[in-house]
Design a protein around this motif. Structure first.
Motif, PDB file in Angstrom:
ATOM      1  N   PRO A   1       0.840  -1.202   0.000  1.00  0.00           N
ATOM      2  CA  PRO A   1       0.000   0.000   0.000  1.00  0.00           C
ATOM      3  C   PRO A   1       0.878   1.257   0.000  1.00  0.00           C
ATOM      4  CG  PRO A   1      -0.376  -1.334   1.990  1.00  0.00           C
ATOM      5  CD  PRO A   1       0.737  -1.960   1.230  1.00  0.00           C
ATOM      6  N   VAL A   2       0.332   2.335  -0.516  1.00  0.00           N
ATOM      7  CA  VAL A   2       1.060   3.604  -0.589  1.00  0.00           C
ATOM      8  C   VAL A   2       1.564   4.029   0.785  1.00  0.00           C
ATOM      9  CG1 VAL A   2       0.829   6.067  -1.066  1.00  0.00           C
ATOM     10  CG2 VAL A   2      -0.086   4.413  -2.661  1.00  0.00           C
ATOM     11  N   ARG A   3       0.763   3.868   1.817  1.00  0.00           N
ATOM     12  CA  ARG A   3       1.191   4.321   3.153  1.00  0.00           C
ATOM     13  C   ARG A   3       2.460   3.602   3.602  1.00  0.00           C
ATOM     14  NH1 ARG A   3      -3.411   1.395   4.052  1.00  0.00           N
ATOM     15  NH2 ARG A   3      -3.082  -0.573   5.148  1.00  0.00           N
TER      16      ARG A   3
ATOM     17  N   LEU B   1       6.669  11.252  -3.745  1.00  0.00           N
ATOM     18  CA  LEU B   1       6.387   9.834  -3.950  1.00  0.00           C
ATOM     19  C   LEU B   1       5.278   9.663  -4.977  1.00  0.00           C
ATOM     20  CD1 LEU B   1       6.859   6.866  -3.282  1.00  0.00           C
ATOM     21  CD2 LEU B   1       5.225   7.125  -1.404  1.00  0.00           C
ATOM     22  N   SER B   2       4.253  10.467  -4.883  1.00  0.00           N
ATOM     23  CA  SER B   2       3.139  10.397  -5.832  1.00  0.00           C
ATOM     24  C   SER B   2       3.614  10.648  -7.263  1.00  0.00           C
ATOM     25  CB  SER B   2       2.076  11.422  -5.444  1.00  0.00           C
ATOM     26  OG  SER B   2       1.012  11.388  -6.346  1.00  0.00           O
ATOM     27  N   GLN B   3       4.486  11.635  -7.441  1.00  0.00           N
ATOM     28  CA  GLN B   3       5.018  11.926  -8.777  1.00  0.00           C
ATOM     29  C   GLN B   3       5.816  10.742  -9.313  1.00  0.00           C
ATOM     30  OE1 GLN B   3       7.304  15.442  -7.921  1.00  0.00           O
ATOM     31  NE2 GLN B   3       5.743  16.787  -8.829  1.00  0.00           N
ATOM     32  N   GLN B   4       6.643  10.161  -8.475  1.00  0.00           N
ATOM     33  CA  GLN B   4       7.487   9.053  -8.922  1.00  0.00           C
ATOM     34  C   GLN B   4       6.660   7.795  -9.209  1.00  0.00           C
ATOM     35  OE1 GLN B   4      10.310  10.072  -9.836  1.00  0.00           O
ATOM     36  NE2 GLN B   4      10.034  12.000  -8.748  1.00  0.00           N
ATOM     37  N   LEU B   5       5.635   7.560  -8.409  1.00  0.00           N
ATOM     38  CA  LEU B   5       4.734   6.426  -8.676  1.00  0.00           C
ATOM     39  C   LEU B   5       3.994   6.625  -9.992  1.00  0.00           C
ATOM     40  CD1 LEU B   5       3.345   5.807  -5.086  1.00  0.00           C
ATOM     41  CD2 LEU B   5       4.811   4.256  -6.409  1.00  0.00           C
TER      42      LEU B   5
ATOM     43  N   VAL C   1      -4.647   2.447  -1.884  1.00  0.00           N
ATOM     44  CA  VAL C   1      -4.086   2.120  -3.193  1.00  0.00           C
ATOM     45  C   VAL C   1      -2.877   1.229  -2.963  1.00  0.00           C
ATOM     46  CG1 VAL C   1      -3.068   3.018  -5.315  1.00  0.00           C
ATOM     47  CG2 VAL C   1      -4.894   4.299  -4.177  1.00  0.00           C
ATOM     48  N   VAL C   2      -2.873   0.095  -3.655  1.00  0.00           N
ATOM     49  CA  VAL C   2      -1.812  -0.901  -3.514  1.00  0.00           C
ATOM     50  C   VAL C   2      -1.038  -0.969  -4.827  1.00  0.00           C
ATOM     51  CG1 VAL C   2      -1.291  -3.327  -3.045  1.00  0.00           C
ATOM     52  CG2 VAL C   2      -3.179  -2.198  -1.850  1.00  0.00           C
TER      53      VAL C   2
END
Length: 94
Positions: free
Chosen positions: A40-42, A55-59, A77-78
């Motif tokens: 998961p994102v967390r 992190l969101s940009q890189q994902l 979100v996984v």
């Protein structure tokens, strides 16, 4: 020559784009973490220790390139590796 043949990217160019996409430490770290299975994102956020927006940009880059997949489980979100080839490449890079 068909239109598809004219727009097809040469293999060497596709490889260069792939390695350029890997050229960021956060992306490499995420791929290393996902070798052990979906996360998961967390959990990624805790392990990578960067700002959530970074992190969101890189994902997003990894998702667009097709290297990772994202699935929603309720509000979570996984992320997972899209295929075994990337995990194999990461192991070979060690």
């Amino acid at each position: 020559m068909t239109r598809a043949a004219r727009t097809q990217v040469p293999l060497y160019q596709a490889k260069a784009e792939f390695f350029r996409m890997l050229g960021h430490p956060v992306r490499i770290r995420v791929l290393e973490l996902l070798q052990d299975g979906p996360m998961p994102v967390r959990d990624l956020r805790c392990a990578v220790e960067v700002e959530p927006s970074n992190l969101s940009q890189q994902l997003a880059v990894l998702r667009r390139s097709g290297i990772v997949t994202a699935t929603r489980d309720g509000s979570t979100v996984v992320y997972a590796l899209a295929g075994g080839d990337v995990a194999e490449l990461m192991r070979a890079a060690r």
